[in-house]
Enzyme design. Structure first.
Site, PDB file in Angstrom:
ATOM      1  N   GLY A  96       0.579  -1.236  -0.026  1.00 27.44           N
ATOM      2  CA  GLY A  96       0.024   0.117   0.161  1.00 27.44           C
ATOM      3  C   GLY A  96       0.672   1.167   0.052  1.00 27.44           C
ATOM      4  O   GLY A  96       2.032   1.296  -0.234  1.00 27.44           O
ATOM      5  N   LEU A 100       0.307   3.548  -2.221  1.00 26.18           N
ATOM      6  CA  LEU A 100       0.921   3.597  -3.421  1.00 26.18           C
ATOM      7  C   LEU A 100       1.308   4.745  -4.103  1.00 26.18           C
ATOM      8  O   LEU A 100       0.779   5.833  -3.614  1.00 26.18           O
ATOM      9  CB  LEU A 100      -0.436   2.996  -4.171  1.00 26.18           C
ATOM     10  CG  LEU A 100      -1.055   1.672  -3.854  1.00 26.18           C
ATOM     11  CD1 LEU A 100      -2.339   1.309  -4.769  1.00 26.18           C
ATOM     12  CD2 LEU A 100      -0.038   0.535  -3.673  1.00 26.18           C
ATOM     13  N   HIS A 101       2.466   4.747  -5.070  1.00 29.66           N
ATOM     14  CA  HIS A 101       2.843   5.675  -5.729  1.00 29.66           C
ATOM     15  C   HIS A 101       3.033   5.312  -7.082  1.00 29.66           C
ATOM     16  O   HIS A 101       2.626   4.282  -7.518  1.00 29.66           O
ATOM     17  CB  HIS A 101       4.090   6.310  -4.990  1.00 29.66           C
ATOM     18  CG  HIS A 101       4.937   5.158  -4.761  1.00 29.66           C
ATOM     19  ND1 HIS A 101       5.655   4.432  -5.958  1.00 29.66           N
ATOM     20  CD2 HIS A 101       5.449   4.607  -3.628  1.00 29.66           C
ATOM     21  CE1 HIS A 101       6.532   3.715  -5.405  1.00 29.66           C
ATOM     22  NE2 HIS A 101       6.541   3.596  -4.180  1.00 29.66           N
ATOM     23  N   HIS A 115       4.327   1.671  -7.913  1.00 25.58           N
ATOM     24  CA  HIS A 115       3.389   0.812  -7.910  1.00 25.58           C
ATOM     25  C   HIS A 115       2.393   0.706  -9.090  1.00 25.58           C
ATOM     26  O   HIS A 115       2.049  -0.128  -9.630  1.00 25.58           O
ATOM     27  CB  HIS A 115       2.441   0.761  -6.681  1.00 25.58           C
ATOM     28  CG  HIS A 115       3.234   0.581  -5.293  1.00 25.58           C
ATOM     29  ND1 HIS A 115       3.283   1.819  -4.757  1.00 25.58           N
ATOM     30  CD2 HIS A 115       3.841  -0.410  -4.565  1.00 25.58           C
ATOM     31  CE1 HIS A 115       3.965   1.402  -3.389  1.00 25.58           C
ATOM     32  NE2 HIS A 115       4.443   0.204  -3.572  1.00 25.58           N
ATOM     33  N   GLN A 172      12.051  -3.405  -9.856  1.00 30.84           N
ATOM     34  CA  GLN A 172      13.689  -3.561  -9.799  1.00 30.84           C
ATOM     35  C   GLN A 172      13.970  -2.690  -8.480  1.00 30.84           C
ATOM     36  O   GLN A 172      15.340  -2.884  -8.139  1.00 30.84           O
ATOM     37  CB  GLN A 172      14.094  -2.830 -11.270  1.00 30.84           C
ATOM     38  CG  GLN A 172      15.606  -2.816 -11.120  1.00 30.84           C
ATOM     39  CD  GLN A 172      16.381  -4.150 -10.983  1.00 30.84           C
ATOM     40  OE1 GLN A 172      15.610  -5.326 -11.451  1.00 30.84           O
ATOM     41  NE2 GLN A 172      17.405  -4.285 -10.574  1.00 30.84           N
ATOM     42  N   LYS A 173      13.236  -1.782  -8.145  1.00 26.25           N
ATOM     43  CA  LYS A 173      13.916  -0.898  -6.750  1.00 26.25           C
ATOM     44  C   LYS A 173      14.405  -1.801  -5.826  1.00 26.25           C
ATOM     45  O   LYS A 173      15.363  -1.709  -5.351  1.00 26.25           O
ATOM     46  CB  LYS A 173      12.980   0.320  -6.415  1.00 26.25           C
ATOM     47  CG  LYS A 173      13.631   1.033  -5.285  1.00 26.25           C
ATOM     48  CD  LYS A 173      12.679   2.039  -5.094  1.00 26.25           C
ATOM     49  CE  LYS A 173      13.020   2.206  -3.388  1.00 26.25           C
ATOM     50  NZ  LYS A 173      12.349   1.488  -2.625  1.00 26.25           N
ATOM     51  N   ASP A 174      13.462  -2.833  -5.687  1.00 24.81           N
ATOM     52  CA  ASP A 174      13.999  -3.759  -4.414  1.00 24.81           C
ATOM     53  C   ASP A 174      14.767  -4.985  -5.014  1.00 24.81           C
ATOM     54  O   ASP A 174      14.168  -6.076  -5.425  1.00 24.81           O
ATOM     55  CB  ASP A 174      12.412  -4.335  -3.787  1.00 24.81           C
ATOM     56  CG  ASP A 174      11.659  -3.315  -3.357  1.00 24.81           C
ATOM     57  OD1 ASP A 174      12.414  -2.495  -2.338  1.00 24.81           O
ATOM     58  OD2 ASP A 174      10.858  -2.910  -3.467  1.00 24.81           O
ATOM     59  N   GLN A 186      15.068  -8.252  -3.294  1.00 24.12           N
ATOM     60  CA  GLN A 186      13.936  -9.088  -3.283  1.00 24.12           C
ATOM     61  C   GLN A 186      13.767  -9.692  -4.489  1.00 24.12           C
ATOM     62  O   GLN A 186      13.037 -10.788  -4.603  1.00 24.12           O
ATOM     63  CB  GLN A 186      12.846  -7.791  -2.896  1.00 24.12           C
ATOM     64  CG  GLN A 186      11.404  -8.630  -2.839  1.00 24.12           C
ATOM     65  CD  GLN A 186      10.456  -7.414  -2.454  1.00 24.12           C
ATOM     66  OE1 GLN A 186      10.128  -7.204  -1.200  1.00 24.12           O
ATOM     67  NE2 GLN A 186       9.629  -6.636  -3.052  1.00 24.12           N
TER      68      GLN A 186
HETATM   69  O1  PAF Z   1       7.902  -4.862  -2.219  1.00 26.70           O
HETATM   70  C1  PAF Z   1       6.849  -4.897  -1.067  1.00 26.70           C
HETATM   71  O2  PAF Z   1       6.129  -4.029  -1.005  1.00 26.70           O
HETATM   72  C2  PAF Z   1       6.855  -6.111  -0.264  1.00 26.70           C
HETATM   73  O3  PAF Z   1       8.039  -6.558   0.429  1.00 26.70           O
HETATM   74  C3  PAF Z   1       5.916  -7.417  -0.749  1.00 26.70           C
HETATM   75  C4  PAF Z   1       6.435  -7.938  -2.013  1.00 26.70           C
HETATM   76  C5  PAF Z   1       4.565  -6.834  -1.252  1.00 26.70           C
HETATM   77  C6  PAF Z   1       5.806  -8.358   0.471  1.00 26.70           C
HETATM   78  O4  PAF Z   1       4.997  -7.800   1.366  1.00 26.70           O
END
Ligand code: PAF
Length: 289
Positions: A31, A33-34, A37, A148-150, A153
């Site tokens: 959430g 959101l920007h 997202h 890609q910012k994360d 992850q």
């Molecule tokens: O990148 C995020 O916003 C979070 O790490 C995710 C993938 C929604 C998991 O909570």
């Protein structure tokens, strides 16, 4: 757009869509959101027939001293933004829905989850992979969209999908930036005007590395020194890491000739920000000064 709070309902909706031959695209978010997202939602809209977005601030990925309770939440604004992007379903579960009492199972990508942000935020990626695995099982998407910012992850989720045979294609979307280069992040909302200016040093440090790489510098050690030097110019910003690694394994690389992920994390006040670039290591001709 329909808002669903029940995991079982989301699974039914997704199964029915796929039975009808439709492709389901999924955008997991926390959430606040920007445009970053929304770019994921737009890509999902373009590639899938049915778009499901989740908004869930996942307690498992926050450390005890981190910002879980103050993390920005505005479900009404988020849902209006998603509806405007023609998202079909918003999955908005409670903590109890995602983690019923008694749940004890974790998903952990060993070897990767301790690297980069995982080093500074122990347990963070275990929380991410646990919730993403659950969300994948609930939503059963054909495609899932991540930013890609994360970058760490992304590497960790790709590995989890591979190791656990999740039947989902991970689509990675480019970093969205403000006009001055700052990577969009929900945490930018924490920055006061001075900190907002200071935060630009992350992007400047990456651009310095990009420039040197374009001029043919391929030594990670020298590029790291150059990036860290730029970071040091902003005394109020505390560097967490400046690393040059393989984008998949997150292992340091000695030189960038084969391409590399250049990633930075730093504290601006108490706000931890991250940013990165992918360098190709092609060594373009030196630019005139
Ligand atoms: O990148 C995020 O916003 C979070 O790490 C995710 C993938 C929604 C998991 O909570």
């Amino acid at each position: 757009m329909l808002i669903l709070a029940s995991a079982a309902e989301v699974t039914v909706v997704s199964k029915e869509a796929r039975r009808a031959g439709k492709r389901v695209g999924f955008v997991p978010t926390m959430g606040a959101l920007h445009q970053g997202h929304l770019s994921l939602v737009r890509t999902a809209r373009a590639q899938a027939d049915v778009v499901i977005t989740s908004v869930f601030v996942n307690p498992l990925q926050f450390g005890p001293t981190e910002d879980f309770s103050k993390y920005p939440r505005d479900a009404e604004k988020d849902s209006a933004m998603l509806a405007a992007e023609k998202c079909d379903y918003l999955f908005l579960p409670s903590v109890e829905e995602m983690y019923p009492p008694g749940a004890t199972t974790w998903v952990n990508v060993e070897g990767l989850s301790e690297k980069l942000d995982g080093h500074s935020r122990p347990g963070h990626f275990r929380g991410v992979t646990t919730v993403v695995a659950k969300l994948f099982n609930i939503v059963q998407p054909d495609f899932a969209f991540f930013g890609q910012k994360d970058a760490a992850q992304v590497a960790i989720i790709n590995k989890m999908v591979h190791d656990l045979n999740f039947d989902v294609r991970i689509v990675v979307c480019p970093i969205m930036r403000e006009a001055d280069g700052l990577a969009m992040s929900s945490r930018n909302a924490y920055l006061n005007p001075d900190q907002r200016k200071q935060a630009l040093v992350l992007y400047r440090s990456l651009m310095r590395v990009q420039t040197l790489a374009d001029r043919g510098e391929s030594s990670s050690a020298r590029l790291k020194v150059a990036g860290a030097q730029v970071m040091a110019e902003e005394a109020a910003v505390k560097l967490d890491y400046f690393e040059i690694v393989n984008r998949d394994t997150l292992e340091p690389v000695a030189d960038i000739s084969g391409g590399a992920l250049v990633a930075v994390a730093a504290y601006v006040g108490s706000t931890r920000l991250i940013d990165n670039i992918l360098v190709t290591g092609k060594g373009n001709a030196a630019e005139p000064r």
